[in-house]
Design an enzyme around this catalytic site. Structure first.
Site, short mmCIF file in Angstrom:
data_model
loop_
_atom_site.label_atom_id
_atom_site.label_comp_id
_atom_site.label_asym_id
_atom_site.label_seq_id
_atom_site.Cartn_x
_atom_site.Cartn_y
_atom_site.Cartn_z
N GLU A 55 -8.02 7.68 4.18
CA GLU A 55 -7.01 7.43 3.16
C GLU A 55 -5.91 8.49 3.17
OE1 GLU A 55 -9.71 4.95 -0.05
OE2 GLU A 55 -9.19 7.02 -0.52
N PHE A 110 -10.48 -9.79 -6.50
CA PHE A 110 -9.42 -9.00 -7.12
C PHE A 110 -8.36 -8.49 -6.13
CE2 PHE A 110 -12.88 -6.01 -6.19
CZ PHE A 110 -12.21 -5.03 -5.45
N HIS A 163 -6.90 6.25 -8.67
CA HIS A 163 -7.78 5.88 -7.55
C HIS A 163 -8.25 7.18 -6.92
CE1 HIS A 163 -9.06 4.20 -3.62
NE2 HIS A 163 -8.50 5.30 -3.15
N THR A 168 -15.04 3.06 -13.09
CA THR A 168 -13.91 2.20 -12.78
C THR A 168 -13.38 1.48 -14.02
OG1 THR A 168 -14.76 1.87 -10.55
CG2 THR A 168 -13.14 0.28 -11.32
N LYS A 213 -1.86 5.67 -10.48
CA LYS A 213 -1.44 4.28 -10.37
C LYS A 213 -0.22 3.95 -11.24
CE LYS A 213 -6.01 2.41 -9.24
NZ LYS A 213 -7.03 1.42 -9.66
N ASN A 249 -6.40 1.26 -14.46
CA ASN A 249 -7.31 2.32 -14.86
C ASN A 249 -6.81 3.72 -14.47
OD1 ASN A 249 -7.81 2.25 -12.13
ND2 ASN A 249 -9.95 1.68 -12.31
N TYR A 259 -5.65 -1.45 1.03
CA TYR A 259 -6.83 -2.03 0.37
C TYR A 259 -7.51 -3.11 1.21
CZ TYR A 259 -5.71 0.51 -3.87
OH TYR A 259 -5.47 1.52 -4.78
#
Length: 138
Positions: free
Chosen positions: A126, A57, A115, A91, A9, A112, A49
């Site tokens: 994905e 979120f 993913h 997470t 990320k 974080n 997403y």
């Protein structure tokens, strides 16, 4: 043998952690069989997403994931989905076990570091979002 998607990320790429994260995958026996660095548009982040569209979120996640470069990759190995989830950790970095990517590199529940796909079925979906079969070299 199985494939899973991994995303490094924006918080991790901006801190130049890609190599350290990749080393953890490889040290755990996963092979990186496809990888590219890219910038998601907000529209692409929203599409990726979409499963979270009704969650509180969603908007901040899409904004964040389109804020800076990410590294998308396909990991390959025995039970790759489950193995990657162990390597990543919980997470929320505060809840993740010591030695996991999120504990060591995550800043908060959104930032974080990584993913990972949550099932073999979602992994294939994905992976197909980011890669053609020609780009995956096992």
């Amino acid at each position: 043998m199985q494939r899973t998607l991994s995303i490094i990320k924006p918080d991790a790429t901006s801190r130049n952690l890609t190599g350290s994260i990749n080393a953890r995958f490889e040290d755990a026996g996963l092979r990186i069989v496809a990888q590219k660095r890219l910038c998601l548009t907000k529209a692409l982040a929203e599409k990726f997403y979409e499963v979270h569209k009704e969650k509180a979120f969603y908007d901040s996640l899409c904004e964040y994931m389109s804020s800076a470069p990410i590294v998308v990759q396909v990991l390959f190995g025995n039970d790759a989905v489950a193995k990657n989830r162990v390597i990543m950790g919980a997470t929320n970095p505060a809840d993740a076990e010591i030695g996991t990517l999120r504990r060591d590199f995550g800043q908060n529940i959104e930032r974080n570091a990584v993913h990972g796909s949550d099932s073999p079925e979602n992994a294939e979906i994905e992976i197909g979002f980011f890669f053609s079969q020609m780009e995956i070299v096992e």
